[in-house]
Structures are given as structure tokens and as C-alpha cells.
Write a protein that holds these residues in place. Structure first.
Motif, PDB file in Angstrom:
ATOM      1  N   ASP A 110       0.801  -1.072  -0.059  1.00 52.85           N
ATOM      2  CA  ASP A 110       0.055   0.071  -0.117  1.00 52.85           C
ATOM      3  C   ASP A 110       1.057   1.378  -0.112  1.00 52.85           C
ATOM      4  OD1 ASP A 110       0.930  -0.803   2.382  1.00 52.85           O
ATOM      5  OD2 ASP A 110      -0.826   0.551   3.606  1.00 52.85           O
ATOM      6  N   ASN A 111       2.076   1.144   0.724  1.00 52.42           N
ATOM      7  CA  ASN A 111       2.976   2.211   0.748  1.00 52.42           C
ATOM      8  C   ASN A 111       3.458   2.642  -0.712  1.00 52.42           C
ATOM      9  OD1 ASN A 111       2.557   2.747   3.392  1.00 52.42           O
ATOM     10  ND2 ASN A 111       4.476   1.799   3.948  1.00 52.42           N
ATOM     11  N   MET A 112       3.764   1.381  -1.410  1.00 56.10           N
ATOM     12  CA  MET A 112       4.392   1.528  -2.708  1.00 56.10           C
ATOM     13  C   MET A 112       3.177   2.202  -3.713  1.00 56.10           C
ATOM     14  SD  MET A 112       4.446   0.085  -6.052  1.00 56.10           S
ATOM     15  CE  MET A 112       3.856  -1.688  -6.005  1.00 56.10           C
ATOM     16  N   LEU A 113       2.060   1.919  -3.493  1.00 52.80           N
ATOM     17  CA  LEU A 113       0.978   2.168  -4.402  1.00 52.80           C
ATOM     18  C   LEU A 113       0.717   3.624  -4.090  1.00 52.80           C
ATOM     19  CD1 LEU A 113      -1.432  -0.563  -4.251  1.00 52.80           C
ATOM     20  CD2 LEU A 113      -0.135  -0.163  -6.118  1.00 52.80           C
ATOM     21  N   ARG A 114       0.793   4.135  -2.768  1.00 48.92           N
ATOM     22  CA  ARG A 114       0.707   5.607  -2.464  1.00 48.92           C
ATOM     23  C   ARG A 114       1.762   6.417  -3.286  1.00 48.92           C
ATOM     24  NH1 ARG A 114      -0.945   4.875   2.439  1.00 48.92           N
ATOM     25  NH2 ARG A 114       1.042   4.740   3.318  1.00 48.92           N
ATOM     26  N   HIS A 115       3.123   6.005  -3.171  1.00 41.94           N
ATOM     27  CA  HIS A 115       4.079   6.569  -3.914  1.00 41.94           C
ATOM     28  C   HIS A 115       4.017   6.721  -5.117  1.00 41.94           C
ATOM     29  CE1 HIS A 115       8.309   7.266  -4.879  1.00 41.94           C
ATOM     30  NE2 HIS A 115       8.148   6.172  -5.958  1.00 41.94           N
ATOM     31  N   ARG A 116       3.431   5.521  -5.973  1.00 46.53           N
ATOM     32  CA  ARG A 116       3.399   5.665  -7.247  1.00 46.53           C
ATOM     33  C   ARG A 116       2.300   6.823  -7.841  1.00 46.53           C
ATOM     34  NH1 ARG A 116       3.671   1.045 -10.762  1.00 46.53           N
ATOM     35  NH2 ARG A 116       2.563   2.684 -12.159  1.00 46.53           N
ATOM     36  N   ARG A 117       1.406   7.130  -6.845  1.00 51.60           N
ATOM     37  CA  ARG A 117       0.470   8.175  -7.415  1.00 51.60           C
ATOM     38  C   ARG A 117       1.214   9.491  -7.379  1.00 51.60           C
ATOM     39  NH1 ARG A 117      -2.805   6.179  -2.828  1.00 51.60           N
ATOM     40  NH2 ARG A 117      -3.986   4.439  -3.562  1.00 51.60           N
ATOM     41  N   LYS A 118       2.341   9.687  -6.896  1.00 49.06           N
ATOM     42  CA  LYS A 118       3.018  10.856  -6.979  1.00 49.06           C
ATOM     43  C   LYS A 118       3.572  11.070  -8.493  1.00 49.06           C
ATOM     44  CE  LYS A 118       4.986  10.976  -2.164  1.00 49.06           C
ATOM     45  NZ  LYS A 118       6.060  10.848  -1.325  1.00 49.06           N
ATOM     46  N   HIS A 119       3.991  10.234  -9.017  1.00 56.80           N
ATOM     47  CA  HIS A 119       4.360   9.898 -10.143  1.00 56.80           C
ATOM     48  C   HIS A 119       3.227  10.221 -11.455  1.00 56.80           C
ATOM     49  CE1 HIS A 119       8.253   8.546  -9.326  1.00 56.80           C
ATOM     50  NE2 HIS A 119       7.988   7.766  -8.773  1.00 56.80           N
ATOM     51  N   THR A 120       2.102   9.659 -10.970  1.00 53.92           N
ATOM     52  CA  THR A 120       0.951   9.935 -11.903  1.00 53.92           C
ATOM     53  C   THR A 120       0.615  11.265 -12.004  1.00 53.92           C
ATOM     54  OG1 THR A 120       0.079   7.695 -11.091  1.00 53.92           O
ATOM     55  CG2 THR A 120      -1.290   9.026 -12.309  1.00 53.92           C
ATOM     56  N   LYS A 121       0.734  11.861 -10.587  1.00 57.94           N
ATOM     57  CA  LYS A 121       0.037  13.540 -10.527  1.00 57.94           C
ATOM     58  C   LYS A 121       1.030  14.300 -11.588  1.00 57.94           C
ATOM     59  CE  LYS A 121      -1.879  13.038  -6.006  1.00 57.94           C
ATOM     60  NZ  LYS A 121      -1.861  13.537  -4.581  1.00 57.94           N
TER      61      LYS A 121
END
Length: 318
Positions: free
Chosen positions: A305-316
């Protein structure tokens, strides 16, 4: 037709169904199938039979007598027909063939049962719920779901089971026997079905699909649980607070919040957890393992879940 033969037919013909016999004694025996008369009773257990020969065969179940022996392996049998059937296991002979799909069988009875898979015939019905079955044995096993009967008990721990097969599978949890092995990775399993499900992790096969959202699953059980996300069904309820859950395992985990039980303990620092998954995540703080990696920047994380939360930073940023 010879007049004497015609007279013979009339003399030994059944007046009920028209069957005819060469001997009067055979007609007498046949008539008992219409009258339900069973004049020959077992002196040991009281079961009655239409024919004396049937009674004599039955008595062997009490005496243990098995007068018919196999010349190949020495196995003995109570009836000549049982021996004939057994011999086919040595010769490989399967004289009874299905005219629909060409499957062959050693026993005529097996062919009769198989034919029901084509005709859809299910002659054995449950008087309680109306379910029907192709074999009497299946009906008897089903009836135990209503009666609660569990006649097969484990000699080691006392757990009881509705079928002998379930008991034998359970015994493997004590003996450690895992007779079904994966040819790809050599993992072993206690049941053939477990092996079949495991093989799908190699093939990627997911034969059970959701008709609502098209998600697919490797097991039917997983599909059943998934469907509850669409129906909202939560069949497992907490007796303490009334909270409901889609899975029994989730309800049992929830119960521990009331009991305070934390059965999963860290051997390094002594911390305890309600769920095994939480213990595994915690152990990574000691080992430093970070199994979840970001495909964009290669940062690693202990939790998915921490990795998925981090991935959103790249998506933004995109």
C-alpha cells in the motif's frame, strides 16, 4: 411354433408382467418381486431375501468366507461375479462401452451410472430438500448434511467427518503425507484438487469469471467470495457487536479485537499481532526487506500500500 413349446410358455409365464421361464421354480422366484415376499431371513442380523441363494451369499459377510480366489494375485471374494469383475483389473478388459462418448467400463453397473451423465437422469432424490443425485451413495452422503451425522472419526484427534474420503485426507495432516506433486516446482499437496488449483499459478488459468465485472479467479470459492462485493452479502456476523463480514476468516480476525488475543508473535522483539500478515510486515523492520518496488524510480517499500501511494506521485506529475 411348436405347440408343446407354446404350452410350456403359458405354463411358466408371469400373469403380472408377461415374463416367461423354462422352469417353474424360476417363475416362483420371479413372482416374489411383485409380491415383495422375502421368505429367507438371516439368522444373524434379520435381513430378509427373495432367494435362498441371496441369503447364502449374505451370510458370508458374517462368516468372512470368500470362496472365489484370483489365480493371479490371490485376492478372495464372496461371489463369483465379484471375482469376474476383479479379473478385469488384470486383463485391462472393459467390456461395457458407452454408445455416446465411447468411454468403457469394467462393470455394467458403472456404465449404467455413467449414462446418467448424458441423459441427465437423477433417480435418487432427497426427501428433505428435493436435491437429486445420479448415485444412491451420493444421496446417502448428502443426507448427512441434514442429519449432522459424521460417522468417520480420526483416531488421533477425534475430529469427525461425513465421508471416509474426508477422513483419509485429514489423516494426512497428522502423517505429513502429500501424495500429489507439481511437476513444475515440486511442491506437494494433500489432495489432488489442491494440486489442480496450484498448477493454475503456473499456467495463469483463471476458469471462474464474474458475470458482473469480468474479473476471473483460479477457484470457484474465490469467485463466490468476490460476488459478495456486488451483492453486498455479508453472511458472517460478530456475536459481540453485530459487525458483518464477507469471509469467515475476516470475522474470526475481528473477534480477536474483542478477546484481545494476538496469536502471532515476533521472535525477535516480542511484539504480537492479530493477523499473520501484520507479523510478516513487521518482520521486515528487522530484516530490512523491501519487496515492493516502484517501476518508475525503483524506490522500494516494505508494504504494497505504501508503494501504491508513492506511485500516485508520479501519476500526478504526468
Amino acid at each position: 411354433m411348436n405347440s408343446n413349446y407354446e404350452t410350456l410358455l403359458k405354463q411358466f409365464s408371469c400373469e403380472v408382467c408377461g415374463s416367461f421361464y423354462k422352469k417353474k421354480q424360476h417363475l416362483v422366484i420371479h413372482m416374489q418381486t411383485h409380491t415383495a415376499e422375502k421368505p429367507y431371513s438371516c439368522e444373524v442380523c434379520g435381513i430378509s431375501f427373495t432367494r435362498k441363494a441371496d441369503k447364502l451369499r449374505h451370510l458370508r459377510t458374517h462368516t468372512g468366507e470368500k470362496p472365489y480366489s484370483c489365480d493371479v494375485c490371490g485376492s478372495s471374494f464372496t461371489t463369483k461375479q465379484s471375482l469376474v469383475n476383479h479379473i478385469c483389473t488384470h486383463t485391462g478388459e472393459k467390456p461395457y462401452s458407452c454408445e455416446v462418448c465411447a468411454w468403457s467400463f469394467t462393470l455394467k453397473h458403472s456404465l449404467v451410472i455413467h449414462m446418467r451423465t448424458h441423459t441427465g437422469e437423477k433417480p435418487y432424490s432427497c426427501e428433505v430438500c428435493g436435491h437429486s443425485f445420479i448415485r444412491k451413495q451420493y444421496l446417502l452422503r448428502h443426507m448427512r448434511t441434514h442429519t449432522g451425522e459424521k460417522p468417520y472419526s480420526c483416531e488421533i484427534c477425534g475430529t469427525s467427518f461425513t465421508t471416509k474420503a474426508d477422513k483419509l485426507i485429514h489423516l494426512r495432516t497428522h502423517t505429513g503425507v502429500k501424495p500429489y506433486s507439481c511437476e513444475v516446482c515440486s511442491s506437494s499437496f494433500t489432495t489432488k484438487q489442491s494440486l489442480v488449483i496450484h498448477i493454475r499459478t503456473h499456467t495463469g488459468e483463471k476458469p471462474y469469471s464474474c458475470e458482473v465485472c469480468a474479473w476471473s479467479f483460479t477457484t470457484k470459492h474465490s469467485l463466490v467470495i468476490h460476488m459478495r462485493t456486488h451483492t453486498g452479502q455479508k453472511p458472517y456476523s460478530c456475536e459481540v457487536c453485530g459487525s458483518s463480514f464477507t469471509q469467515k476468516q475476516h470475522m474470526l480476525q475481528h473477534m480477536q479485537t474483542h478477546t484481545g488475543e494476538r496469536p502471532h508473535s515476533c521472535e525477535i522483539c516480542g511484539y504480537s499481532f492479530i493477523q499473520k500478515q501484520h507479523l510478516l510486515q513487521h518482520l521486515r523492520t528487522h530484516t530490512g526487506e523491501q519487496p515492493y518496488s516502484c517501476e518508475v524510480c525503483c524506490c522500494s517499500f516494505r508494504r504494497k500500500d505504501n508503494m501504491l501511494r508513492h506511485r500516485r506521485k508520479h501519476t500526478k506529475k504526468e
